[in-house]
Design an enzyme around this catalytic site. Structure first.
Site, PDB file in Angstrom:
ATOM      1  N   CYS A   1       0.871  -1.176   0.000  1.00  0.00           N
ATOM      2  CA  CYS A   1       0.000   0.000   0.000  1.00  0.00           C
ATOM      3  C   CYS A   1       0.905   1.222   0.000  1.00  0.00           C
ATOM      4  O   CYS A   1       1.804   1.313  -0.838  1.00  0.00           O
ATOM      5  CB  CYS A   1      -0.966  -0.031   1.180  1.00  0.00           C
ATOM      6  SG  CYS A   1      -0.188  -0.326   2.787  1.00  0.00           S
TER       7      CYS A   1
ATOM      8  N   ARG B   1      -2.875  -1.840   5.365  1.00  0.00           N
ATOM      9  CA  ARG B   1      -3.502  -2.680   4.349  1.00  0.00           C
ATOM     10  C   ARG B   1      -2.608  -3.844   3.933  1.00  0.00           C
ATOM     11  O   ARG B   1      -3.091  -4.960   3.669  1.00  0.00           O
ATOM     12  CB  ARG B   1      -3.848  -1.826   3.121  1.00  0.00           C
ATOM     13  CG  ARG B   1      -4.991  -0.877   3.322  1.00  0.00           C
ATOM     14  CD  ARG B   1      -5.105   0.145   2.216  1.00  0.00           C
ATOM     15  NE  ARG B   1      -4.064   1.182   2.311  1.00  0.00           N
ATOM     16  CZ  ARG B   1      -3.987   2.238   1.522  1.00  0.00           C
ATOM     17  NH1 ARG B   1      -4.875   2.392   0.544  1.00  0.00           N
ATOM     18  NH2 ARG B   1      -3.041   3.140   1.679  1.00  0.00           N
TER      19      ARG B   1
END
Length: 544
Positions: A288, A294
């Site tokens: 990310c 993430r």
């Protein structure tokens, strides 16, 4: 706490040691050295490079051709290419393929500032930057992205990717470049004007950042119906996937902006599993922006999903694989849990609670021997892959074993960051059905037959008109509870539910779920309160 390689305590040393022990159960590995964070301050001091599986001599062995000394040199040289020095790092080995993680590419602002800083404070002795004119380039040249500095730094990054046989790069950013105060502080492979990454297969799979998970928490930890706002000004990265990966998944990718958080996460995980199961021997990079929210979300889901299929970490029990992925994938790679909790951005909790949505065989990376049975099981109404429509009200699936009428509870106290989990050891019970497995304790808590958790589940089950109890007899086929619908648990489902239950027990007794408002549907806090009290996990800060 947030891990910092320069501030290691004896407690953290125990965590590092235990992670190495768990990796060693199934793999021969080497170490990429990052003593005191000299390469990256929020990466493990001892980064594990998995070479091959070492537990089963009968299985095909995929041995690495990577030389650790050369890998170490490439890591040292490529550390400036990516945001916060979070270089491309292999973390999972699957069928000889390396699944890697990193941050995104450093933009001209960070790269220019960091190289200048390194040059000045090293007295010009940094062997990576030996010519002052490379460091002190004109700003406009650096901004254009076609300078010798970018060529050199990103060239080292590309060499590292190629050395690890990585071909596929999945970028989770919702923007092409991260902009702060009007400056492009980070970039990405897809935005490289010089097309240096043209030889790689780039997939833009935009996924909401950690800020979005405050909405998840504010909705009483309910991801169903939670849709990201794609019309925000900073969101400019469209979903871009090669046609070869859009086939055979039965997903309408054109509708991605209408997906809720459950469907989006499910579809992205299916995509990643599809990529690593492609016929070639190429590896995968997932990143990310900074690579600590993430990125661990999907790395952790991949590790747990593959483990549930018996494809990785084959000898680890539920509590052990949970310990490994929390300690290594999240903690030792710098997840800022205290900061995220203070802001209500509970992406960490979402990751493990989400396991209920990937129990279906549709997410299996391994072709089962009994495909017809698998298809039958996944099509049963009670086992649809989106899970229950109530968030946490019907989450706790007890796996019971007939033993004189007694019930075997599948959860107990676990200290996630101790060298020895406090839970009783788990064992794998076999039955005549190849798709059936029971994870239970060696010492069943027989006195918990009338357990508060059972009462909570009964109440929940009646509200959803479902029952998920499963009773088995050793050496016989699974038996249905009289008068109740009782679908068989696949091995995958049993494993993931076991992991999730241990996580919920530990999380509720340490961090706790902080409901923003009384839940009109599932009474989440009340249910977890019963759960925590029932298994002896009630603490002063268990649930707020």
């Amino acid at each position: 706490m947030q891990y910092r390689a320069k501030e290691v305590t004896p407690r953290v040393e125990e965590i590092e040691k235990h992670c190495l022990e768990l990796f060693a159960r199934d793999y021969k590995y080497s170490i990429i050295h990052n003593a005191n964070g000299e390469v990256c301050g929020h990466y493990p001091r001892q980064i594990v490079f998995l070479e091959y599986e070492c537990t089963d001599v009968e299985r095909d062995r995929f041995e690495s051709t990577v030389q650790i000394t050369k890998l170490q040199d490439l890591v040292n040289r490529s550390k400036l290419a990516r945001c916060r020095g979070r270089f491309v790092c292999p973390v999972i080995l699957y069928n000889g393929k390396h699944i890697c993680r990193s941050s995104t590419l450093a933009g001209w602002g960070e790269l220019y500032g960091r190289t200048g800083y390194n040059y000045i404070f090293s007295g010009g002795a940094d062997d990576t930057w030996t010519e002052s004119e490379e460091v002190l380039e004109d700003d406009s040249a650096v901004r254009n992205g076609d300078s010798q500095l970018f060529d050199k730094v990103r060239g080292h990054d590309i060499k590292l990717l190629r050395y690890l046989s990585v071909r596929y790069i999945c970028d989770l950013m919702v923007e092409n470049k991260k902009v702060k105060f009007g400056l492009n502080v980070t970039s990405s492979e897809k935005a490289d004007k010089a097309q240096r990454y043209a030889d790689f297969t780039l997939l833009s799979v935009p996924y909401p950042g950690c800020e979005f998970f405050k909405d998840y928490k504010d909705r009483d930890y309910t991801a169903e119906g939670l849709v990201f706002n794609w019309n925000q000004d900073y969101v400019d990265a469209p979903l871009t996937i090669p046609v070869c990966f859009t086939q055979n998944l039965n997903i309408d990718w054109t509708q991605y902006q209408s997906w809720d958080l459950v469907e989006q996460t499910q579809n992205y995980l299916k995509l990643l599993l599809h990529i690593i199961n492609s016929d070639d021997e190429s590896g995968l990079l997932v990143h990310c922006i900074s690579g600590w929210d993430r990125t661990p979300l999907f790395v952790s889901l991949l590790r747990l999903s593959l483990w549930a299929d018996g494809a990785v970490h084959a000898s680890l029990e539920p509590s052990q694989i949970l310990y490994l992925t929390i300690a290594y994938d999240w903690f030792l790679f710098g997840h800022m849990l205290p900061d995220r909790l203070s802001k209500g951005e509970e992406i960490f909790f979402f990751c493990f609670n989400f396991l209920k949505h990937i129990v279906s065989e549709k997410f299996s990376a391994v072709k089962k021997l009994s495909d017809n049975f698998g298809e039958l099981w996944t099509n049963l109404p009670a086992s649809r892959d989106r899970g229950s429509v109530t968030s946490l009200s019907s989450e706790f699936s007890l796996i019971t074993e007939e033993a004189g009428g007694a019930s075997s509870l599948t959860t107990d106290t676990v200290d996630m960051f101790s060298s020895q989990p406090q839970a009783s050891s788990w064992r794998k019970g076999t039955t005549s059905s190849p798709q059936m497995v029971v994870w239970n304790k060696q010492n069943p808590l027989e006195e918990h037959l009338s357990h508060p958790l059972n009462e909570a589940r009964s109440s929940s089950s009646s509200s959803s008109n479902q029952s998920e109890h499963s009773v088995t007899r050793t050496g016989s086929s699974p038996l249905a509870v009289p008068g109740r619908r009782c679908p068989l648990l696949s091995e995958r489902q049993a494993r993931l539910e076991a992991v999730r239950e241990v996580f919920l027990a530990a999380y509720s007794s340490t961090v706790g779920l902080k409901s923003s408002a009384p839940s009109p549907s599932g009474a989440i806090s009340g249910l977890l309160e019963q759960f925590a009290r029932g298994v002896g996990l009630r603490g002063t800060n268990a649930i707020v």
